[in-house]
Design a protein around this motif. Structure first.
Motif, short mmCIF file in Angstrom:
data_model
loop_
_atom_site.label_atom_id
_atom_site.label_comp_id
_atom_site.label_asym_id
_atom_site.label_seq_id
_atom_site.Cartn_x
_atom_site.Cartn_y
_atom_site.Cartn_z
N ARG A 49 0.83 -1.21 0.00
CA ARG A 49 0.00 0.00 0.00
C ARG A 49 0.86 1.26 0.00
NH1 ARG A 49 -3.26 -2.84 3.77
NH2 ARG A 49 -2.14 -1.79 5.43
N ALA A 50 1.94 1.26 0.77
CA ALA A 50 2.82 2.43 0.84
C ALA A 50 3.52 2.66 -0.49
CB ALA A 50 3.84 2.24 1.95
N CYS A 51 3.97 1.60 -1.14
CA CYS A 51 4.63 1.75 -2.44
C CYS A 51 3.65 2.21 -3.51
CB CYS A 51 5.26 0.43 -2.87
SG CYS A 51 6.79 0.07 -2.02
N GLU A 52 2.43 1.69 -3.49
CA GLU A 52 1.43 2.12 -4.47
C GLU A 52 1.06 3.59 -4.29
OE1 GLU A 52 -1.63 -0.80 -3.90
OE2 GLU A 52 -0.74 -2.16 -5.38
N LEU A 53 1.01 4.05 -3.06
CA LEU A 53 0.73 5.46 -2.81
C LEU A 53 1.88 6.34 -3.29
CD1 LEU A 53 -1.26 7.48 -1.57
CD2 LEU A 53 -0.01 7.23 0.58
N LEU A 54 3.10 5.90 -3.04
CA LEU A 54 4.27 6.65 -3.51
C LEU A 54 4.33 6.64 -5.03
CD1 LEU A 54 6.83 8.19 -2.70
CD2 LEU A 54 8.01 6.00 -2.56
N TYR A 55 3.99 5.51 -5.64
CA TYR A 55 3.97 5.38 -7.10
C TYR A 55 2.99 6.36 -7.74
CZ TYR A 55 3.25 3.17 -11.66
OH TYR A 55 3.14 2.93 -12.99
N LYS A 56 1.89 6.58 -7.07
CA LYS A 56 0.85 7.47 -7.57
C LYS A 56 1.36 8.90 -7.73
CE LYS A 56 -3.82 8.76 -6.07
NZ LYS A 56 -4.82 8.52 -5.03
N TYR A 57 2.28 9.33 -6.88
CA TYR A 57 2.76 10.71 -6.89
C TYR A 57 4.18 10.86 -7.47
CZ TYR A 57 -1.29 11.58 -4.01
OH TYR A 57 -2.58 11.67 -3.55
N THR A 58 4.74 9.80 -7.99
CA THR A 58 6.09 9.87 -8.54
C THR A 58 6.05 10.25 -10.01
OG1 THR A 58 6.79 8.16 -7.00
CG2 THR A 58 8.21 8.55 -8.88
N THR A 59 6.96 11.14 -10.42
CA THR A 59 7.01 11.57 -11.81
C THR A 59 8.27 11.13 -12.53
OG1 THR A 59 7.99 13.68 -11.13
CG2 THR A 59 5.59 13.60 -11.35
N ASP A 60 9.34 10.84 -11.82
CA ASP A 60 10.60 10.43 -12.44
C ASP A 60 10.48 9.00 -12.95
OD1 ASP A 60 13.28 10.54 -13.26
OD2 ASP A 60 13.97 9.76 -11.33
N ILE A 61 10.86 8.75 -14.21
CA ILE A 61 10.70 7.44 -14.82
C ILE A 61 11.57 6.39 -14.13
CG2 ILE A 61 12.42 7.81 -16.63
CD1 ILE A 61 9.07 6.03 -17.08
N PHE A 62 12.77 6.77 -13.68
CA PHE A 62 13.64 5.82 -12.99
C PHE A 62 13.03 5.41 -11.66
CE2 PHE A 62 17.35 4.65 -10.39
CZ PHE A 62 17.84 3.63 -11.19
N ASP A 63 12.47 6.35 -10.93
CA ASP A 63 11.81 6.05 -9.66
C ASP A 63 10.57 5.19 -9.87
OD1 ASP A 63 13.73 7.48 -8.34
OD2 ASP A 63 12.50 9.28 -8.09
N ILE A 64 9.84 5.43 -10.95
CA ILE A 64 8.66 4.62 -11.27
C ILE A 64 9.07 3.18 -11.50
CG2 ILE A 64 6.94 4.22 -13.08
CD1 ILE A 64 6.62 7.27 -13.25
N ASN A 65 10.17 2.96 -12.21
CA ASN A 65 10.64 1.59 -12.46
C ASN A 65 11.07 0.90 -11.17
OD1 ASN A 65 10.14 1.77 -15.20
ND2 ASN A 65 12.18 2.53 -15.65
N VAL A 66 11.72 1.64 -10.29
CA VAL A 66 12.13 1.07 -9.00
C VAL A 66 10.90 0.67 -8.19
CG1 VAL A 66 13.22 1.63 -6.78
CG2 VAL A 66 14.33 2.30 -8.91
N LEU A 67 9.88 1.51 -8.19
CA LEU A 67 8.66 1.21 -7.44
C LEU A 67 7.90 0.04 -8.05
CD1 LEU A 67 7.51 4.82 -6.63
CD2 LEU A 67 8.10 3.05 -4.98
#
Length: 82
Positions: A49-67
């Motif tokens: 749940r915490a990762c999905e919430l963080l994923y929702k607000y992430t804009t950097d493509i590298f961070d999105i792939n990590v999540l």
């Protein structure tokens, strides 16, 4: 002793940390006094749940792939537990 009541669901905060090339996800519990009695399944669900919430607000493509990778790894661990 496991707390299975819904009012004691653990709340976890996920944060991205590390350098640009070695990103990792750090977790911290919001309600520490209940975290001693949470089983592994509830912990994994809270991390997802915490990762999905963080994923929702992430804009950097590298961070999105990590999540995405972290969420898929957590779901795999949850499936292996069942």
């Amino acid at each position: 002793m496991n707390l299975t009541d819904h009012e004691y669901l653990i709340q976890i905060d996920a944060k991205l940390c590390g350098s640009v090339h070695k990103r990792k996800i750090a977790y911290s519990t919001i309600e520490f006094h209940h975290s001693l009695y949470i089983n592994k399944k509830d912990m994994l669900l809270a991390q997802i749940r915490a990762c999905e919430l963080l994923y929702k607000y992430t804009t950097d493509i590298f961070d999105i792939n990590v999540l995405k990778k972290e969420i898929s790894d957590l779901k795999l661990m949850l499936d292996l537990m069942e």
